[in-house]
Design an enzyme around this catalytic site. Structure first.
Site, mmCIF file in Angstrom:
data_model
loop_
_atom_site.group_PDB
_atom_site.id
_atom_site.type_symbol
_atom_site.label_atom_id
_atom_site.label_comp_id
_atom_site.label_asym_id
_atom_site.label_seq_id
_atom_site.Cartn_x
_atom_site.Cartn_y
_atom_site.Cartn_z
ATOM 1 N N GLN A 197 -16.184 6.564 -30.279
ATOM 2 C CA GLN A 197 -16.075 5.669 -30.372
ATOM 3 C C GLN A 197 -14.772 4.497 -29.120
ATOM 4 O O GLN A 197 -15.497 3.333 -28.420
ATOM 5 C CB GLN A 197 -15.352 4.056 -31.324
ATOM 6 C CG GLN A 197 -14.393 4.979 -32.741
ATOM 7 C CD GLN A 197 -14.270 6.114 -33.560
ATOM 8 O OE1 GLN A 197 -15.218 7.220 -32.764
ATOM 9 N NE2 GLN A 197 -13.011 6.609 -33.622
ATOM 10 N N HIS A 237 -8.388 30.844 -15.825
ATOM 11 C CA HIS A 237 -6.923 31.542 -15.501
ATOM 12 C C HIS A 237 -7.315 32.724 -15.287
ATOM 13 O O HIS A 237 -8.075 33.621 -15.913
ATOM 14 C CB HIS A 237 -5.771 30.888 -15.983
ATOM 15 C CG HIS A 237 -5.836 29.931 -16.965
ATOM 16 N ND1 HIS A 237 -6.613 29.079 -18.212
ATOM 17 C CD2 HIS A 237 -4.985 28.728 -17.051
ATOM 18 C CE1 HIS A 237 -6.238 28.313 -18.796
ATOM 19 N NE2 HIS A 237 -5.620 27.693 -17.551
ATOM 20 N N ASN A 265 -12.182 15.937 -28.683
ATOM 21 C CA ASN A 265 -13.125 16.865 -29.225
ATOM 22 C C ASN A 265 -14.484 17.025 -29.493
ATOM 23 O O ASN A 265 -14.010 16.238 -28.324
ATOM 24 C CB ASN A 265 -12.547 16.830 -31.431
ATOM 25 C CG ASN A 265 -12.864 15.249 -31.946
ATOM 26 O OD1 ASN A 265 -13.926 14.663 -30.608
ATOM 27 N ND2 ASN A 265 -12.853 15.018 -32.369
ATOM 28 N N TYR A 289 -8.795 9.666 -22.228
ATOM 29 C CA TYR A 289 -8.363 10.011 -23.591
ATOM 30 C C TYR A 289 -7.543 11.248 -23.935
ATOM 31 O O TYR A 289 -7.186 11.987 -23.202
ATOM 32 C CB TYR A 289 -9.872 10.525 -23.860
ATOM 33 C CG TYR A 289 -9.518 10.479 -25.677
ATOM 34 C CD1 TYR A 289 -10.153 9.528 -26.288
ATOM 35 C CD2 TYR A 289 -9.293 11.852 -26.015
ATOM 36 C CE1 TYR A 289 -9.907 9.514 -27.318
ATOM 37 C CE2 TYR A 289 -9.429 12.138 -27.228
ATOM 38 C CZ TYR A 289 -10.088 10.526 -28.435
ATOM 39 O OH TYR A 289 -9.831 10.936 -29.416
ATOM 40 N N GLU A 346 -44.354 10.090 5.872
ATOM 41 C CA GLU A 346 -44.382 9.643 4.214
ATOM 42 C C GLU A 346 -44.918 8.859 3.676
ATOM 43 O O GLU A 346 -44.803 8.117 2.609
ATOM 44 C CB GLU A 346 -42.877 9.378 3.593
ATOM 45 C CG GLU A 346 -42.240 10.885 4.580
ATOM 46 C CD GLU A 346 -40.856 10.543 4.351
ATOM 47 O OE1 GLU A 346 -40.309 9.714 3.688
ATOM 48 O OE2 GLU A 346 -39.871 11.936 3.765
ATOM 49 N N GLN A 397 -2.349 31.603 -23.919
ATOM 50 C CA GLN A 397 -4.197 31.218 -24.465
ATOM 51 C C GLN A 397 -4.172 31.077 -25.395
ATOM 52 O O GLN A 397 -5.538 30.821 -25.975
ATOM 53 C CB GLN A 397 -5.063 31.677 -23.310
ATOM 54 C CG GLN A 397 -5.201 31.782 -22.171
ATOM 55 C CD GLN A 397 -4.326 30.439 -21.350
ATOM 56 O OE1 GLN A 397 -5.166 29.389 -21.498
ATOM 57 N NE2 GLN A 397 -3.607 29.942 -20.829
ATOM 58 N N SER A 432 -10.292 27.275 -24.117
ATOM 59 C CA SER A 432 -8.983 28.176 -22.786
ATOM 60 C C SER A 432 -9.670 29.302 -22.821
ATOM 61 O O SER A 432 -9.707 30.350 -23.515
ATOM 62 C CB SER A 432 -7.790 28.320 -23.130
ATOM 63 O OG SER A 432 -7.095 28.058 -21.559
#
Lengths: 431, 431
Positions: A192, A330, A215, A131, A417, A260, A238
């Site tokens: 979608q 980081h 997102n 993506y 078992e 950042q 981040s």
């Protein structure tokens, strides 16, 4: 921006609050996403048409180019790059590839004392979906960091999904797609797109693994489809933690903190140092540099809301323990002896040793992946790697003698078992 | 039970239906689970008390032994084992440990041509939670298969959660817990147990990774908490695919098919062979053996509802492609040349080579993990391993010369991505 002093009475409480503050949207997108997944599963291409028009104002029509971006278009975007950008992108790709080739796992195949042959064989998944967000976060470096490990793993089919709002296409992303030899680029986005990649539609064949940032809707769609496909770790905003003594240049530290902060208003930048005056110099440097940045709006908000200066008494003794609690994405060790401190750091996505290793080199050209665990997930998760695009098949082979040696124990355990067919499958062979 | 012949006109359609049939409950437990997670997060121990009374009829009181099972109790259960069971359990543990020790990953630490130091360091998570179901599926072998990889990984704290309905405790599970040196055993179950392990309560410290089988509520709780903690793959009903020529003993094949069928009414057992008569002999043998099993109720229902005999013309040519589409949890190759066929099989959880390797040895004593991907997930997922209890921290170190060599490319890319602080963090060091 917060100031915390480890000698203050309230320090433990303040620091704990910072560790527990997840900074992730609590938006209740789960229901929306569930509905979108259901629709795509039921009505495939038709749902993609409707939602892409609704969210991206882009019409998926009978013209195939409204659905897919062709390889020629990617090649053209690559050729149009300025030569400096082309060189930089190639350097990045080469170094990322070299680092990830070293991650390719070893197969195992051996016989043990009982002459039982045991092993494990790794193989790539057949298809991976990557993506790529539209808008602010459409980064070519992100495509490189997702596609190259898949390519190194040996994935047969690499598919990109990316929204093209009002038809607009990001040329840098296309250039990176050319460099990464992406097989298909679909002009779809949001939950979608993730659903289409996972379930497949009449137009789009399904994939086995989906990675890449997005997102809240994209992240939630991946979470809900985990198990239908493999996914990379859920990603949050981040973070950077700089651990520095007072021998570093405050301007360097300030730039790293802001690198950042400029990503997102919910990013987090933290400095741990043992010198309160140094901390103030860094704070001043942040103010000066921030005012010069085109990204100052975002960077300032992130720094004001989530930035922190933590002053401790003994850096070597206190900082690693605090770092482990933060388990940051980081961690920079701008200290005289970074190796010794690194030995005490157990939870971190990626560590940058010494004063000449700004985090940004890791974002682009160093080689290791920049897709790293956020939100304290470095406690249990790793950065993206070749292994995320592969899977392991274990295997066992035995002859009658081997079965005679270890089979009866299996039958015994099966019986206690309460699984008699398990026991029978061993015993019938030893009759 | 279905019979499919590859020469039939409808074969492709029938086989595709079998591949797509997920056999997983569509029960809408998501909402219930969401509510339970919210309650445990808000009200911790108190919610555990309420739900454990409601679902397990077990009172969590002021007496610590109502909450936890002590190590002395586990040691006693182990000592009380019959000697044959004790030997078998130890053989299993030793062999599982030996196999998993071979999975321990190698750290990397090297300098490349640009004198940039790069590497990756693996470390164990601090705490792992292992879920052990009550009732039919409370298997000591399952505890071994989950706990030993965690132990080999070097996890500091191993926590078991298991429901004790009406106070009842499974002595075999306690014995296995003793053998695996489990640190804590909590008498809680269901989604509330998973939530308690993930979030922590006043009594129970949180863990970093949760593994282990469970019912639909447990599985959904793990799925919803993925990202708060690490989890193993979502698990569905067990499956076996036996590929056999007509030289195998039909009784052996029948026992293997039934060893999966007896697990659960939704388990699936499939035979692919190239001899219709042989398929019928296997079918007869299944009927005979099944009638003798104590588990015949479950096994019969599974076989009737989901069992399949697939007859093809050319086993070597056709079976691997069908196997890859099924991507089964367990694949047995009961053929003359299993190695050649294995080379063509890309998607499988675990493969059992030759006629003397019943799947049941893999469940208990062979060594490889028996927690394997189900529901076609072998397309992208692997069995449980030491890696599920570890994480990787990448690292980078460069000096001024190294930064001068590759830093400018990072700055170039940062600028075209519109991230000026990233660029500044490189440039400020090269002034």
């Amino acid at each position: 921006m917060k100031r915390l002093y480890s000698t203050d009475a309230g320090f433990e409480q303040q620091f704990t609050r910072m560790v527990n503050d997840r900074r992730e949207s609590d938006e209740s997108v789960a229901q929306d996403v569930q509905e979108i997944l259901r629709e795509v599963r039921r009505d495939g291409d038709n749902t993609l048409r409707n939602l892409t028009m609704r969210f991206d104002k882009h019409a998926l029509t009978d013209d195939p180019s409204s659905w897919r971006i062709g390889k020629d278009q990617c090649a053209a975007a690559y050729n149009d790059l300025a030569s400096e950008a082309k060189t930089a992108l190639n350097l990045a790709a080469d170094r990322i590839r070299a680092y990830h080739e070293g991650q390719l796992p070893q197969d195992r195949d051996y016989r043990d004392d009982a002459n039982v042959r045991l092993g494990a064989r790794w193989s790539p998944v057949e298809a991976a979906g990557l993506y790529v967000p539209g808008g602010r976060a459409a980064y070519p470096s992100s495509l490189l960091m997702n596609a190259i490990p898949a390519k190194v793993a040996g994935v047969d089919r690499l598919v990109v999904a990316t929204p093209t709002p009002k038809g607009e296409i990001n040329a840098l992303v296309l250039a990176a797609a050319h460099l990464c030899e992406i097989d298909e680029i679909w002009r779809i986005g949001g939950a979608q797109a993730i659903a289409a990649l996972a379930y497949g539609t009449d137009s789009i064949d399904p994939v086995d693994v989906i990675t890449g940032p997005g997102n809240a809707w994209v992240a939630e769609a991946k979470r809900q489809l985990y198990g239908v496909v493999g996914i990379d770790m859920v990603a949050g905003p981040s973070e950077i933690l700089v651990i520095s003594d007072n021998q570093s240049d405050p301007d360097w530290v300030a730039a790293d903190l802001l690198s950042q902060a400029e990503h997102d208003p919910t990013s987090q930048s933290i400095l741990i140092t043992d010198d309160a005056e140094f901390a103030e110099m860094v704070e001043d440097a942040v103010d000066v540099l921030c005012a010069q940045l085109e990204t100052r709006g975002v960077a300032r908000k992130s720094w004001d809301d989530y930035g922190a200066l933590v002053v401790v008494e003994d850096l070597v003794r206190e900082a690693p323990a605090l770092a482990n609690r933060l388990a940051a994405e980081h961690v920079e060790l701008m200290v005289a002896d970074p190796d010794t401190m690194f030995a005490d750091i157990r939870h971190a996505g990626s560590v940058f040793l010494g004063r000449h290793t700004p985090e940004a080199v890791g974002d682009y050209v160093a080689g290791p992946n920049h897709v790293l665990p956020t939100g304290r997930r470095a406690r249990f998760a790793s950065g993206l790697s070749v292994l995320d695009f592969m899977k392991r098949t274990s295997f066992i082979e035995m002859d009658e003698a081997g079965l005679r040696e270890i089979g009866p124990a299996a039958a015994t355990l099966a019986e206690i078992e309460g699984l008699p067919a398990h026991a029978a499958s061993v015993k019938v062979r030893l009759k």
